[in-house]
Design a protein around this motif. Structure first.
Motif, PDB file in Angstrom:
ATOM      1  N   ASN A   8      -4.946 -15.833  15.364  1.00  0.00           N
ATOM      2  CA  ASN A   8      -3.743 -15.168  14.853  1.00  0.00           C
ATOM      3  C   ASN A   8      -3.652 -13.748  15.435  1.00  0.00           C
ATOM      4  OD1 ASN A   8      -4.424 -12.982  12.706  1.00  0.00           O
ATOM      5  ND2 ASN A   8      -5.821 -14.664  12.216  1.00  0.00           N
ATOM      6  N   ILE A   9      -2.435 -13.199  15.407  1.00  0.00           N
ATOM      7  CA  ILE A   9      -2.178 -11.916  16.085  1.00  0.00           C
ATOM      8  C   ILE A   9      -3.072 -10.787  15.569  1.00  0.00           C
ATOM      9  CG2 ILE A   9      -0.426 -10.106  16.407  1.00  0.00           C
ATOM     10  CD1 ILE A   9       1.676 -12.382  16.263  1.00  0.00           C
ATOM     11  N   PHE A  10      -3.293 -10.751  14.276  1.00  0.00           N
ATOM     12  CA  PHE A  10      -4.079  -9.635  13.735  1.00  0.00           C
ATOM     13  C   PHE A  10      -5.566  -9.785  14.085  1.00  0.00           C
ATOM     14  CE2 PHE A  10      -0.715  -8.871  10.184  1.00  0.00           C
ATOM     15  CZ  PHE A  10       0.192  -8.451  11.159  1.00  0.00           C
ATOM     16  N   ALA A  11      -6.041 -11.016  14.206  1.00  0.00           N
ATOM     17  CA  ALA A  11      -7.416 -11.221  14.683  1.00  0.00           C
ATOM     18  C   ALA A  11      -7.545 -10.711  16.118  1.00  0.00           C
ATOM     19  CB  ALA A  11      -7.785 -12.701  14.604  1.00  0.00           C
ATOM     20  N   LYS A  12      -6.499 -10.929  16.913  1.00  0.00           N
ATOM     21  CA  LYS A  12      -6.522 -10.448  18.309  1.00  0.00           C
ATOM     22  C   LYS A  12      -6.482  -8.925  18.344  1.00  0.00           C
ATOM     23  CE  LYS A  12      -4.564 -14.579  20.368  1.00  0.00           C
ATOM     24  NZ  LYS A  12      -3.453 -15.211  21.061  1.00  0.00           N
ATOM     25  N   ILE A  13      -5.712  -8.316  17.430  1.00  0.00           N
ATOM     26  CA  ILE A  13      -5.695  -6.846  17.352  1.00  0.00           C
ATOM     27  C   ILE A  13      -7.085  -6.340  16.971  1.00  0.00           C
ATOM     28  CG2 ILE A  13      -4.852  -4.924  15.915  1.00  0.00           C
ATOM     29  CD1 ILE A  13      -2.073  -6.247  15.988  1.00  0.00           C
ATOM     30  N   LEU A  14      -7.718  -6.990  16.000  1.00  0.00           N
ATOM     31  CA  LEU A  14      -9.062  -6.567  15.573  1.00  0.00           C
ATOM     32  C   LEU A  14     -10.062  -6.655  16.726  1.00  0.00           C
ATOM     33  CD1 LEU A  14      -9.294  -8.167  12.020  1.00  0.00           C
ATOM     34  CD2 LEU A  14      -9.587  -5.735  12.550  1.00  0.00           C
ATOM     35  N   GLU A  17      -7.830  -7.447  21.748  1.00  0.00           N
ATOM     36  CA  GLU A  17      -7.244  -8.290  22.803  1.00  0.00           C
ATOM     37  C   GLU A  17      -5.761  -7.998  23.003  1.00  0.00           C
ATOM     38  OE1 GLU A  17     -10.345 -11.908  21.789  1.00  0.00           O
ATOM     39  OE2 GLU A  17      -8.195 -12.291  21.624  1.00  0.00           O
ATOM     40  N   ILE A  18      -5.098  -7.515  21.949  1.00  0.00           N
ATOM     41  CA  ILE A  18      -3.724  -7.031  22.110  1.00  0.00           C
ATOM     42  C   ILE A  18      -3.651  -5.645  21.472  1.00  0.00           C
ATOM     43  CG2 ILE A  18      -2.678  -9.326  22.241  1.00  0.00           C
ATOM     44  CD1 ILE A  18      -1.601  -8.907  19.452  1.00  0.00           C
ATOM     45  N   PRO A  19      -2.757  -4.784  22.012  1.00  0.00           N
ATOM     46  CA  PRO A  19      -2.737  -3.401  21.538  1.00  0.00           C
ATOM     47  C   PRO A  19      -2.091  -3.261  20.162  1.00  0.00           C
ATOM     48  CG  PRO A  19      -1.070  -3.743  23.242  1.00  0.00           C
ATOM     49  CD  PRO A  19      -1.817  -5.042  23.105  1.00  0.00           C
ATOM     50  N   MET A  33       0.417   0.472  12.786  1.00  0.00           N
ATOM     51  CA  MET A  33       1.871   0.458  12.615  1.00  0.00           C
ATOM     52  C   MET A  33       2.404  -0.972  12.715  1.00  0.00           C
ATOM     53  SD  MET A  33       2.622   3.617  12.164  1.00  0.00           S
ATOM     54  CE  MET A  33       4.410   3.689  12.251  1.00  0.00           C
ATOM     55  N   ASP A  34       3.351  -1.321  11.856  1.00  0.00           N
ATOM     56  CA  ASP A  34       4.081  -2.580  12.007  1.00  0.00           C
ATOM     57  C   ASP A  34       5.027  -2.429  13.204  1.00  0.00           C
ATOM     58  OD1 ASP A  34       4.986  -5.063   9.784  1.00  0.00           O
ATOM     59  OD2 ASP A  34       6.133  -4.733  11.612  1.00  0.00           O
ATOM     60  N   ILE A  35       5.038  -3.429  14.063  1.00  0.00           N
ATOM     61  CA  ILE A  35       5.809  -3.349  15.306  1.00  0.00           C
ATOM     62  C   ILE A  35       7.321  -3.512  15.063  1.00  0.00           C
ATOM     63  CG2 ILE A  35       5.838  -5.780  16.024  1.00  0.00           C
ATOM     64  CD1 ILE A  35       4.670  -4.828  18.716  1.00  0.00           C
ATOM     65  N   GLN A  89       3.324  -8.028   0.066  1.00  0.00           N
ATOM     66  CA  GLN A  89       2.187  -8.876   0.441  1.00  0.00           C
ATOM     67  C   GLN A  89       2.610 -10.322   0.223  1.00  0.00           C
ATOM     68  OE1 GLN A  89      -0.292 -10.920  -1.270  1.00  0.00           O
ATOM     69  NE2 GLN A  89      -1.012 -11.187   0.834  1.00  0.00           N
ATOM     70  N   PHE A  90       2.546 -11.145   1.280  1.00  0.00           N
ATOM     71  CA  PHE A  90       3.062 -12.518   1.252  1.00  0.00           C
ATOM     72  C   PHE A  90       1.931 -13.523   1.474  1.00  0.00           C
ATOM     73  CE2 PHE A  90       6.422  -9.776   3.149  1.00  0.00           C
ATOM     74  CZ  PHE A  90       7.304  -9.803   2.081  1.00  0.00           C
ATOM     75  N   ASN A  91       2.030 -14.674   0.814  1.00  0.00           N
ATOM     76  CA  ASN A  91       0.962 -15.680   0.881  1.00  0.00           C
ATOM     77  C   ASN A  91       1.503 -17.059   1.220  1.00  0.00           C
ATOM     78  OD1 ASN A  91      -1.441 -14.011  -0.277  1.00  0.00           O
ATOM     79  ND2 ASN A  91       0.309 -13.579  -1.580  1.00  0.00           N
ATOM     80  N   GLY A  95       5.553 -18.497   0.792  1.00  0.00           N
ATOM     81  CA  GLY A  95       5.561 -17.189   0.150  1.00  0.00           C
ATOM     82  C   GLY A  95       6.067 -16.085   1.062  1.00  0.00           C
ATOM     83  N   GLY A  96       6.497 -16.454   2.265  1.00  0.00           N
ATOM     84  CA  GLY A  96       7.062 -15.469   3.185  1.00  0.00           C
ATOM     85  C   GLY A  96       6.093 -14.955   4.236  1.00  0.00           C
ATOM     86  N   GLN A  97       4.877 -15.528   4.279  1.00  0.00           N
ATOM     87  CA  GLN A  97       3.873 -15.036   5.234  1.00  0.00           C
ATOM     88  C   GLN A  97       4.131 -15.602   6.621  1.00  0.00           C
ATOM     89  OE1 GLN A  97      -0.199 -15.994   4.156  1.00  0.00           O
ATOM     90  NE2 GLN A  97      -1.042 -14.466   5.585  1.00  0.00           N
ATOM     91  N   GLU A  98       4.036 -14.723   7.639  1.00  0.00           N
ATOM     92  CA  GLU A  98       4.234 -15.153   9.029  1.00  0.00           C
ATOM     93  C   GLU A  98       2.971 -15.009   9.857  1.00  0.00           C
ATOM     94  OE1 GLU A  98       7.699 -13.082  10.440  1.00  0.00           O
ATOM     95  OE2 GLU A  98       9.043 -14.328   9.225  1.00  0.00           O
ATOM     96  N   VAL A  99       2.147 -14.020   9.523  1.00  0.00           N
ATOM     97  CA  VAL A  99       0.878 -13.842  10.232  1.00  0.00           C
ATOM     98  C   VAL A  99      -0.238 -14.133   9.231  1.00  0.00           C
ATOM     99  CG1 VAL A  99      -0.602 -12.238  11.475  1.00  0.00           C
ATOM    100  CG2 VAL A  99       1.886 -12.099  11.768  1.00  0.00           C
ATOM    101  N   LEU A 102      -4.839 -11.806   6.083  1.00  0.00           N
ATOM    102  CA  LEU A 102      -4.418 -11.015   4.917  1.00  0.00           C
ATOM    103  C   LEU A 102      -3.909  -9.631   5.331  1.00  0.00           C
ATOM    104  CD1 LEU A 102      -4.312 -10.434   1.814  1.00  0.00           C
ATOM    105  CD2 LEU A 102      -6.665  -9.620   2.021  1.00  0.00           C
ATOM    106  N   HIS A 103      -2.744  -9.259   4.834  1.00  0.00           N
ATOM    107  CA  HIS A 103      -2.249  -7.898   5.090  1.00  0.00           C
ATOM    108  C   HIS A 103      -1.337  -7.439   3.966  1.00  0.00           C
ATOM    109  CE1 HIS A 103       0.543 -10.736   7.036  1.00  0.00           C
ATOM    110  NE2 HIS A 103       1.522  -9.883   6.739  1.00  0.00           N
ATOM    111  N   PHE A 104      -1.371  -6.145   3.749  1.00  0.00           N
ATOM    112  CA  PHE A 104      -0.442  -5.474   2.849  1.00  0.00           C
ATOM    113  C   PHE A 104       0.478  -4.609   3.691  1.00  0.00           C
ATOM    114  CE2 PHE A 104      -1.609  -5.835  -1.700  1.00  0.00           C
ATOM    115  CZ  PHE A 104      -2.726  -6.642  -1.587  1.00  0.00           C
ATOM    116  N   HIS A 105       1.778  -4.689   3.420  1.00  0.00           N
ATOM    117  CA  HIS A 105       2.757  -3.782   4.014  1.00  0.00           C
ATOM    118  C   HIS A 105       2.822  -2.518   3.158  1.00  0.00           C
ATOM    119  CE1 HIS A 105       4.902  -6.997   6.434  1.00  0.00           C
ATOM    120  NE2 HIS A 105       4.253  -7.731   5.560  1.00  0.00           N
ATOM    121  N   VAL A 106       2.813  -1.360   3.807  1.00  0.00           N
ATOM    122  CA  VAL A 106       2.972  -0.072   3.114  1.00  0.00           C
ATOM    123  C   VAL A 106       4.221   0.586   3.691  1.00  0.00           C
ATOM    124  CG1 VAL A 106       1.921   2.171   2.613  1.00  0.00           C
ATOM    125  CG2 VAL A 106       0.465   0.128   2.844  1.00  0.00           C
TER     126      VAL A 106
END
Ligand code: 5GP
Length: 139
Positions: A8-14, A17-19, A33-35, A89-91, A95-99, A102-106
């Motif tokens: 998943n994209i956030f695993a790649k960010i961690l 692998e992606i900026p 930052m959310d893109i 926060q979507f599950n 529930g609206g989750q796309e990635v 786990l993430h919280f939007h602030v």
């Protein structure tokens, strides 16, 4: 519920692998930052260890993430002279989750100003400038 997808994209960010425009990190969490920000200063807090969402997270992952969410809430309030903060926060897809990491939007909020609709990519220089303000507020 599906298993955690290590691609998943956030695993790649961690993994670097992606900026991402990183704002804050500690041993257990990362904020960037959310893109496609729905408000200026919209950022995301994630655990560094894998879990899809609240439904499979451990209490320790949730505790670590919410601690960073509070730190970032104070930072965006100060950076944008905001009147409030919305957390989202979507599950799972329903529930609206796309990635599916786990993430919280602030989202810093200003009285009378609606969130922008989802799905519009921000200009990178604008995101960088907003990130600088948040980093400065973190001290
Ligand atoms: P959710 O899963 O909570 O519905 O939404 C995922 C969020 O991740 C969205 O707000 C979207 O703008 C953000 N997002 C999707 N792909 C990327 C990316 O590659 N980098 C960053 N920084 N944010 C992303």
């Amino acid at each position: 519920m599906s298993a955690y997808d290590t691609d998943n994209i956030f695993a790649k960010i961690l993994r670097g692998e992606i900026p991402a425009i990183r704002l804050y990190e500690d041993e257990d969490t990362l904020c960037f930052m959310d893109i496609m920000p729905r408000a200026d200063g919209h950022c995301l807090v994630i655990p560094k260890s894998p879990c899809r969402n609240v439904l499979d997270a451990t209490p320790e992952q949730l505790a670590a993430v919410i601690k960073t969410v509070q730190i970032m809430s104070h930072a965006v309030m100060s950076a944008f002279d905001a009147d409030g903060v919305t957390l989202q926060q979507f599950n799972e897809a329903a529930g609206g989750q796309e990635v599916f990491h786990l993430h919280f939007h602030v989202l810093p909020r200003h009285a009378g100003l609606s969130m922008r609709p989802p799905g519009t990519m921000a200009e990178m220089d604008v995101l960088q400038a907003h990130a600088e303000k948040i980093r400065a507020a973190l001290g």
